[in-house]
Enzyme design. Structure first.
Site, PDB file in Angstrom:
ATOM      1  N   ASP A 449      -0.157   9.149  -6.050  1.00  0.00           N
ATOM      2  CA  ASP A 449      -0.543   9.307  -4.648  1.00  0.00           C
ATOM      3  C   ASP A 449      -1.247  10.645  -4.427  1.00  0.00           C
ATOM      4  OD1 ASP A 449      -0.723   8.686  -1.963  1.00  0.00           O
ATOM      5  OD2 ASP A 449       1.380   8.129  -1.771  1.00  0.00           O
ATOM      6  N   ASP A 519      -2.794   1.766   3.846  1.00  0.00           N
ATOM      7  CA  ASP A 519      -1.394   1.644   4.257  1.00  0.00           C
ATOM      8  C   ASP A 519      -1.247   0.581   5.346  1.00  0.00           C
ATOM      9  OD1 ASP A 519      -0.411   3.515   2.518  1.00  0.00           O
ATOM     10  OD2 ASP A 519      -0.561   5.183   3.920  1.00  0.00           O
TER      11      ASP A 519
HETATM   12  C1  GLA Z   1       1.845   7.623   1.265  1.00  0.00           C
HETATM   13  C2  GLA Z   1       1.537   6.276   0.649  1.00  0.00           C
HETATM   14  C3  GLA Z   1       2.691   5.316   0.883  1.00  0.00           C
HETATM   15  C4  GLA Z   1       3.989   5.922   0.322  1.00  0.00           C
HETATM   16  C5  GLA Z   1       4.226   7.303   0.909  1.00  0.00           C
HETATM   17  C6  GLA Z   1       5.379   8.010   0.230  1.00  0.00           C
HETATM   18  O1  GLA Z   1       1.887   7.549   2.645  1.00  0.00           O
HETATM   19  O2  GLA Z   1       0.342   5.768   1.152  1.00  0.00           O
HETATM   20  O3  GLA Z   1       2.443   4.067   0.276  1.00  0.00           O
HETATM   21  O4  GLA Z   1       3.885   5.991  -1.072  1.00  0.00           O
HETATM   22  O5  GLA Z   1       3.068   8.134   0.763  1.00  0.00           O
HETATM   23  O6  GLA Z   1       5.609   9.283   0.739  1.00  0.00           O
END
Ligand code: GLA
Length: 697
Positions: A449, A519
């Site tokens: 990420d 997301d």
């Molecule tokens: C980001 C990602 C999510 C999740 C969170 C975890 O927002 O897009 O899918 O992994 O971080 O903190």
């Protein structure tokens, strides 16, 4: 032959269906004469003028140049700006040499006064209809030379009336396409976020009223994940200029004596048959030449990610329970997201401290991994390597490892700082940390990420004179980390995510097997996003999960619609299994079993965008691989009692018979019938959907 030449003056770069003609013109400038459908008789181009001689403008402004440089009589955006040690900002070249070797052409331009050269590289992918272009700048002298702009590639198209398409997005709304007719001025698509980001994408798509299946389309994608810039400019001498490369905003690179600088490449092509052919060209090129080889030809496993079940409150026993339920559904890869490492109770702390939290996992990660493996699943883990929090051991020990200006308080994004990935010491440290994590645990998947945009690009590790190099050096640091981890752990599947789709590009695609595009998992929003995502990016590269209510929009969409939407990509499940009833678990298991039967066609087949909500009542996509085909069709809302729709299939063999399965109905029809007469489907009410499966006899 992929590359032909006439006396080293005219060059024809041929792919299966296209030709790109270059010439060294009377003024000694390298000029593009033609780009389009295949023309093999390149002798026809000898003596052809690529410009309008009646216009009272001289020099580079007239030509569709391959390497326009700031200086001289040029008033357009140029692809190069060089400052020599004496302050002269003007690159005037002669062609020093040209060299053809197999599918590769190199043209070397040297300045007529200064010891400076630009190498133009062309690589022809004949079978895939793609030409890759990039450049190398070389300082052959002793004095430093400042590169203030060095784009990767330049393209010119004659005439006007061109339209340009790019994405217009933000977090939760990635890949929404928009189209503009370019009439005057400049159209600029740029990222200053330190990474590709959610707004516009490092691609270009230029067309004249093209549709899915008709019209001229020119397209390209930059292999780069940092600040980029694409400029589309209708030049006043009758052509459209397209320039693409590293953004020149806050960029400056000092090339010391004897040093070179290589740009990322642009992969570009032409389709005479609309967007669909463009997509087929790009998807096939990505699979064969860009995506990591280990997994490029295989479908991805069905994953479950426990983030929405537990968020940061990850505990071994609960994860084991979730894993049992996931295995029952048919999941093949169980992923623990954020929250597994020491001190990570919320998003304010612990990034950088990549050690298993002993309270949450008293016996280490192995205990959970063993359980997951015993249940027949692979185990995967979330990391965010490029970041740290103020509240972390890493930051306490290394406060100088982040980007910062000493006279300013460092700004936060999601409560976190960005590590100075331009510093080799930081990257070396991360390589060891994650190498050990992967060595010590049977981790077969990593979700990588990146949740903060870059800013304040100053570094205590580098002299200020190099601070404008940091953006580029940062991207190279990220690439080195992933490259090294992949080399040491080739069996591990890597998924990229940057707050959703913030790092989807052809640079990242070299290192990651798949991408989390947003997301936002609202099925209706996703159908739009997935449509435009698929223009440039392969279906397999697009993870799509079913989640509970994490759509941006406050609406209720039936399970089948959401599930079919997610099945249009590489399926994952992110629902809270703690709250999922046994009946729903069985229902999900049914969809997963079905998906496993058809996923090879979806992830590795050819995509046909049959209908779209953007210009019709229904949305339908079709995938074709070998003898099989799969179609998903969706209706958002029934209007005026219309519930009967014809779906015209594509990509089938007209003379072959296909067994067509639509709900409980099975029939046999010819490819010709299915493509011309079409399949009638009934879709009613709100959020209805249907799946059609076909198999050639
Ligand atoms: C980001 C990602 C999510 C999740 C969170 C975890 O927002 O897009 O899918 O992994 O971080 O903190």
């Amino acid at each position: 032959m992929a590359i032909q030449t006439i006396d080293g003056k005219v060059f024809g770069l041929h792919t299966k269906n296209t030709t790109y003609i270059l010439s060294i013109n009377e003024e000694g400038l390298v000029e593009n004469l033609y780009w389009g459908k295949k023309i093999t008789s390149i002798e026809d181009f000898a003596g052809v003028l690529g410009h309008n001689p009646t216009i009272n403008v001289q020099g580079g402004q007239l030509y569709r140049e391959e390497c326009s440089s700031f200086g001289g009589m040029r008033f357009k955006e140029t692809s190069l700006k060089v400052t020599f040690a004496d302050g002269v900002r003007d690159f005037r070249y002669v062609v020093e040499k040209t060299d053809i070797s197999g599918e590769h052409l190199e043209i070397v331009l040297t300045d007529i006064y200064y010891p400076f050269a630009i190498h133009l590289h062309y690589e022809v992918y004949e079978e895939e209809d793609i030409i890759r272009k990039w450049r190398v700048a070389e300082n052959r002298g002793k004095e430093p030379i400042l590169l203030e702009r060095i784009y990767s590639a330049e393209y010119g198209l004659p005439g006007d009336g061109w339209k340009t398409v790019n994405y217009k997005g933000r977090w939760g709304a990635e890949f929404c396409a928009h189209s503009d007719t370019v009439q005057a001025g400049k159209q600029v698509y740029e990222s200053l976020y330190g990474l590709t980001a959610h707004t516009v994408n490092p691609v270009f798509l230029i067309h004249k009223d093209a549709s899915e299946t008709r019209g001229d389309v020119y397209f390209g994608a930059l292999e780069y994940s940092g600040n980029f810039k694409t400029v589309v400019e209708p030049v006043n001498t009758g052509y459209l200029n397209i320039l693409m490369g590293i953004s020149d905003t806050d960029f400056a690179w000092t090339l010391k004596g004897g040093e070179s600088f290589e740009t990322p490449a642009v992969c570009a092509g032409y389709s005479a048959e609309g967007f669909q052919t463009m997509t087929h060209i790009l998807h096939s090129f990505c699979t064969r030449h860009i995506m990591p080889e280990e997994l490029a030809g295989k479908p991805l496993p069905m994953l479950y990610n426990s983030w929405y079940s537990t968020t940061f409150d990850v505990r071994c026993e609960e994860q084991v329970e979730l894993a049992k339920r996931a295995a029952k559904m048919g999941v093949e890869l169980f992923v623990v997201d954020d929250g597994w490492f020491e001190g990570r109770v919320d998003d304010t702390a612990a990034l950088g401290d990549w050690y298993v939290d002993k309270e949450k996992f008293p016996n280490g990660l192995q205990e959970l991994i063993r359980e997951v493996n015993n249940l027949g699943m692979k185990f995967g883990l979330w990391i965010e390597p490029e970041m740290t929090n103020k509240k972390s051991k890493l930051f306490m020990e290394h406060p100088d490892w982040i980007y910062q200006y000493d006279t300013r308080e460092v700004l936060m994004g999601r409560n976190q700082y960005e590590l100075d990935m331009s510093n080799p010491e930081v990257v070396d440290y991360l390589i060891e940390i994650f190498d050990n994590l992967l060595k010590e645990n049977n981790i077969e998947y990593i979700k990588w990420d990146m949740n903060r945009y870059a800013a304040e690009m100053g570094s205590r590790n580098r002299n200020q004179s190099q601070w404008k190099e940091l953006w580029y050096r940062n991207t190279q640091g990220v690439y080195r980390l992933i490259r090294e981890l992949r080399a040491r752990h080739p069996h591990v599947e890597f998924e990229a995510c940057a707050s959703g789709g913030g790092r989807v590009d052809y640079g990242a695609m070299r290192y990651f097997d798949e991408y989390w595009p947003s997301d936002n998992t609202d099925a209706l929003d996703r159908l739009y996003m997935q449509q435009w995502y698929s223009y440039f990016y392969p279906i397999k590269y697009m993870r799509a999960w079913l989640t509970d209510d994490f759509g941006m929009d406050q609406r209720k969409i039936p399970l089948q619609f959401s599930m079919y939407c997610a099945m249009c990509g590489s399926l994952g499940i992110g629902t809270d299994l703690n709250k999922t009833s046994d009946e729903k678990l069985d229902e999900l298991a049914g969809y997963i079993a079905l998906y496993k039967e058809i996923r090879e066609v979806i992830q590795l087949g050819k995509l046909y965008r049959l209908n779209s909500f953007t210009d019709g009542d229904i949305h339908a996509v079709q995938y074709v691989k070998d003898k099989k085909s799969v179609v998903f069709a969706f209706l958002d809302h029934e209007r005026y009692g219309d519930s009967y729709f014809h779906i015209y299939l594509r990509g089938l063999k007209p003379d072959k018979k296909y067994r067509v399965k639509l709900k409980e109905q099975e029939e046999e029809k010819s490819g010709a019938f299915l493509m011309n007469m079409g399949i009638p489907v009934i879709l009613k009410g709100d959020y209805d959907s249907v799946l059609i499966q076909l198999e050639e006899d």
